[in-house]
Design an enzyme around this catalytic site. Structure first.
Site, PDB file in Angstrom:
ATOM      1  N   GLU A  15       0.886  -1.172   0.000  1.00  0.00           N
ATOM      2  CA  GLU A  15       0.000   0.000   0.000  1.00  0.00           C
ATOM      3  C   GLU A  15       0.917   1.213   0.000  1.00  0.00           C
ATOM      4  O   GLU A  15       1.458   1.587   1.040  1.00  0.00           O
ATOM      5  CB  GLU A  15      -0.891  -0.022   1.253  1.00  0.00           C
ATOM      6  N   CYS A  34      -2.111   9.591   2.587  1.00  0.00           N
ATOM      7  CA  CYS A  34      -1.674   8.974   1.328  1.00  0.00           C
ATOM      8  C   CYS A  34      -2.597   9.312   0.178  1.00  0.00           C
ATOM      9  O   CYS A  34      -2.159   9.440  -0.964  1.00  0.00           O
ATOM     10  CB  CYS A  34      -1.579   7.466   1.495  1.00  0.00           C
TER      11      CYS A  34
HETATM   12  P1  NAD Z   1       8.226   4.619   4.979  1.00  0.00           P
HETATM   13  O1  NAD Z   1       8.196   3.802   3.741  1.00  0.00           O
HETATM   14  O2  NAD Z   1       9.387   5.489   5.233  1.00  0.00           O
HETATM   15  O3  NAD Z   1       8.087   3.689   6.277  1.00  0.00           O
HETATM   16  C1  NAD Z   1       7.020   2.765   6.447  1.00  0.00           C
HETATM   17  C2  NAD Z   1       7.464   1.654   7.382  1.00  0.00           C
HETATM   18  O4  NAD Z   1       8.533   0.928   6.790  1.00  0.00           O
HETATM   19  C3  NAD Z   1       7.963   2.102   8.745  1.00  0.00           C
HETATM   20  O5  NAD Z   1       7.456   1.229   9.724  1.00  0.00           O
HETATM   21  C4  NAD Z   1       9.473   1.955   8.620  1.00  0.00           C
HETATM   22  O6  NAD Z   1      10.114   1.682   9.840  1.00  0.00           O
HETATM   23  C5  NAD Z   1       9.604   0.772   7.696  1.00  0.00           C
HETATM   24  N1  NAD Z   1      10.853   0.736   6.932  1.00  0.00           N
HETATM   25  C6  NAD Z   1      11.648   1.764   6.559  1.00  0.00           C
HETATM   26  N2  NAD Z   1      12.681   1.334   5.828  1.00  0.00           N
HETATM   27  C7  NAD Z   1      12.561  -0.007   5.728  1.00  0.00           C
HETATM   28  C8  NAD Z   1      13.308  -1.027   5.082  1.00  0.00           C
HETATM   29  N3  NAD Z   1      14.410  -0.754   4.398  1.00  0.00           N
HETATM   30  N4  NAD Z   1      12.867  -2.291   5.161  1.00  0.00           N
HETATM   31  C9  NAD Z   1      11.736  -2.585   5.831  1.00  0.00           C
HETATM   32  N5  NAD Z   1      10.983  -1.674   6.468  1.00  0.00           N
HETATM   33  C10 NAD Z   1      11.391  -0.395   6.421  1.00  0.00           C
HETATM   34  O7  NAD Z   1       6.873   5.465   4.931  1.00  0.00           O
HETATM   35  P2  NAD Z   1       6.390   6.610   5.913  1.00  0.00           P
HETATM   36  O8  NAD Z   1       7.201   7.828   5.731  1.00  0.00           O
HETATM   37  O9  NAD Z   1       6.217   6.069   7.292  1.00  0.00           O
HETATM   38  O10 NAD Z   1       4.912   6.856   5.349  1.00  0.00           O
HETATM   39  C11 NAD Z   1       4.622   7.759   4.343  1.00  0.00           C
HETATM   40  C12 NAD Z   1       4.415   7.069   3.021  1.00  0.00           C
HETATM   41  O11 NAD Z   1       3.452   6.043   3.145  1.00  0.00           O
HETATM   42  C13 NAD Z   1       3.861   7.990   1.955  1.00  0.00           C
HETATM   43  O12 NAD Z   1       4.492   7.719   0.726  1.00  0.00           O
HETATM   44  C14 NAD Z   1       2.394   7.624   1.891  1.00  0.00           C
HETATM   45  O13 NAD Z   1       1.759   7.918   0.670  1.00  0.00           O
HETATM   46  C15 NAD Z   1       2.444   6.169   2.142  1.00  0.00           C
HETATM   47  N6  NAD Z   1       1.179   5.713   2.668  1.00  0.00           N
HETATM   48  C16 NAD Z   1       0.408   4.882   1.918  1.00  0.00           C
HETATM   49  C17 NAD Z   1      -0.820   4.482   2.403  1.00  0.00           C
HETATM   50  C18 NAD Z   1      -1.714   3.573   1.635  1.00  0.00           C
HETATM   51  O14 NAD Z   1      -2.668   3.083   2.225  1.00  0.00           O
HETATM   52  N7  NAD Z   1      -1.455   3.295   0.372  1.00  0.00           N
HETATM   53  C19 NAD Z   1      -1.245   4.924   3.654  1.00  0.00           C
HETATM   54  C20 NAD Z   1      -0.429   5.776   4.374  1.00  0.00           C
HETATM   55  C21 NAD Z   1       0.777   6.153   3.888  1.00  0.00           C
END
Ligand code: NAD
Length: 472
Positions: A217, A251
């Site tokens: 997502e 998002c």
């Molecule tokens: P992010 O991708 O930085 O982090 C998300 C999660 O992934 C966190 O728990 C983080 O600790 C973990 N993570 C980070 N690096 C990782 C790695 N290398 N391997 C495994 N896990 C890792 O995202 P964010 O900044 O927390 O959230 C914002 C983003 O999420 C935006 O792009 C937004 O559009 C998207 N988002 C999408 C939805 C949806 O439903 N499609 C909902 C909310 C947010």
């Protein structure tokens, strides 16, 4: 791949959950409902603390936005699941192909086993628990890794879950990206990731190493189209409400807006007036959510400054000033920008709205189709032919017509992206199916006609094949 230091504990937790799954691979409905009731009690008992923790993590997060976008959202999902679970769990009989009659066919939805969930910070409760509810309803065990950017909420979630669930049923693993790496390298039966497209790519690779099925997502730039047939003031007010909820850190927030060129200025003014009506003042206003961290605040300021430095006009409502110390970023409209500005290249994820002009609807459609497929798309207008044209000629995760965000709240609509904005979808029955193996079962009859097709092959086989061919 190097193994992170946390890996052994994670391995142990996964082994514990898998063992529990093997002991009870098909929890009955009462067990599943009991697990959902425990999630519900967590929301009920934890309500105020949840709102306080998220607000402290953000700086200020409107309590009402937490109630609407997190607590109520998950409660509504549980209520819907509870009332449909019996039907979803049922084995479904399906018609049997004529050549295999009188055998019978059915589909048995079966739990997958242990589901891993990785969630982001922007709706830290909803995006952890909504997939967890679907996974539990489908009879799975759940390991959950929430975001390190909302540490208070993550710790509270660990406490609330730990008080209600055995670690072999559902467990919260706190930690940063390093823990995330170790977590996503585990051999789950399904991995569900919500976060950025950039990290999504890494997660997909980690899952691929173990052939773990993955749901992604992700994010991206979600456009809103204002058709000439739209009521401009009403459209601007609805876009302002959708954009400024959680200060644009959503998002599916409208990222930029496509407006008929001649109405750009009027749209910008209507948007800012609507913003002012909702937030007469920003400083100390509990309704206006702040930007989650210094780094995120500075990134947004930089996007605006870069756009201004390369010709964009920056418009804000009177009295709406930025407050860097408390990370209050005012509703901001960018006019006369350019496509090569970073603000038009990356997901904004804040209360900044670039306005892009277009002359003909097909130009707006072409603009969207020249870019990665968005997570959401919004169309404003009363011209149903234009609406159909946009719906059939663009591909996006979901659409709301004449409003923003609300397709996410429809329990019967699948929620998920496409292309760069994600893989797979959930919510309601779609979530239940996502976390189930829909197992096809064919039951042979005592009078199996297929015996006529056994070797030794000869004239009788030819006659049976000839008959079958006539019947297809
Ligand atoms: P992010 O991708 O930085 O982090 C998300 C999660 O992934 C966190 O728990 C983080 O600790 C973990 N993570 C980070 N690096 C990782 C790695 N290398 N391997 C495994 N896990 C890792 O995202 P964010 O900044 O927390 O959230 C914002 C983003 O999420 C935006 O792009 C937004 O559009 C998207 N988002 C999408 C939805 C949806 O439903 N499609 C909902 C909310 C947010």
């Amino acid at each position: 791949m190097d193994r992170a230091p946390h890996a052994p504990q994670l391995d142990t937790l996964l082994a514990t959950q898998r063992e529990a799954y093997r002991r009870d691979p098909y929890p009955d409905r009462a067990t599943r409902l009991d697990r959902l009731a425990r999630v519900e009690s967590l929301l009920r008992d934890g309500g105020d603390r949840i709102a306080q923790a998220i607000s402290a993590d953000f700086g200020n997060r409107s309590v009402h936005e937490t109630v609407i976008g997190e607590i109520f959202f998950v409660q509504a999902g549980i209520a819907h699941t509870r009332s449909h679970l019996r039907k979803w769990m049922k084995q479904r009989r399906v018609a049997t192909s004529f050549h295999s009659l009188p055998g019978s066919s059915r589909i048995l939805p079966q739990p997958l086993g242990v589901v891993g969930i990785v969630s982001p910070w922007n709706y830290p409760l909803q995006l952890a628990l909504a997939p967890a509810v679907a996974a539990l309803a489908a009879g799975n065990r759940v390991m959950l890794k929430p975001s390190e950017l909302t540490p208070r909420l993550s710790a509270l979630l660990a406490e609330l879950v730990g008080a209600r669930f055995g670690a072999d049923e559902m467990a919260v693993v706190e930690g940063d990206a390093e823990v995330g790496k170790a977590f996503t390298a585990l051999r789950f039966d399904h991995l569900f990731f919500t976060g950025s497209t950039q990290v999504g790519r890494i997660v997909a690779q980690a899952a691929a190493a173990n052939l773990v099925p993955v749901t992604l997502e992700l994010g991206g730039k979600s456009p809103a189209i204002i058709d000439p047939s739209a009521d401009l003031d009403e459209a601007a007010a609805r876009i302002a409400a959708g954009k400024l909820f959680n200060a644009g850190q959503t998002c599916i927030a409208p990222d930029y807006v496509l407006v008929p060129t001649a109405r750009r200025e009027a749209f910008a003014q209507a948007f800012l007036q609507a913003a002012r009506r909702m937030y007469p003042a920003l400083a100390g206003n509990p309704d206006y959510t702040t930007i989650v961290s210094e780094r995120h605040y500075q990134r947004l300021e930089r996007l605006v400054d870069q756009a201004a430095a390369t010709g964009a006009r920056v418009l804000r409502a009177e009295g709406h000033a930025a407050q860097a110390s408390t990370r209050v970023l005012p509703p901001t409209v960018l006019l006369d920008g350019r496509d090569d500005q970073p603000v038009m290249q990356e997901e904004i994820f804040g209360p900044v709205l670039p306005v892009v002009g277009y002359e003909q609807l097909d130009e707006a459609i072409g603009y969207i189709n020249a870019r990665p497929r968005p997570l959401a798309l919004y169309f404003f207008g009363s011209d149903s032919a234009a609406q159909e044209r946009v719906l059939t000629r663009t591909v996006s995760g979901g659409v709301t017509v004449n409003d923003c965000l609300l397709h996410i709240a429809q329990e019967n609509l699948p929620f998920g992206g496409v292309g760069d904005s994600g893989i797979g979808s959930y919510h309601g029955e779609h979530g239940f199916r996502l976390f189930s193996k829909d197992k096809p079962v064919f039951v042979q009859s005592r009078f199996a006609g297929t015996a006529l097709l056994r070797p030794p092959y000869g004239p009788r086989t030819e006659r049976v094949i000839g008959l079958l061919r006539k019947l297809v």
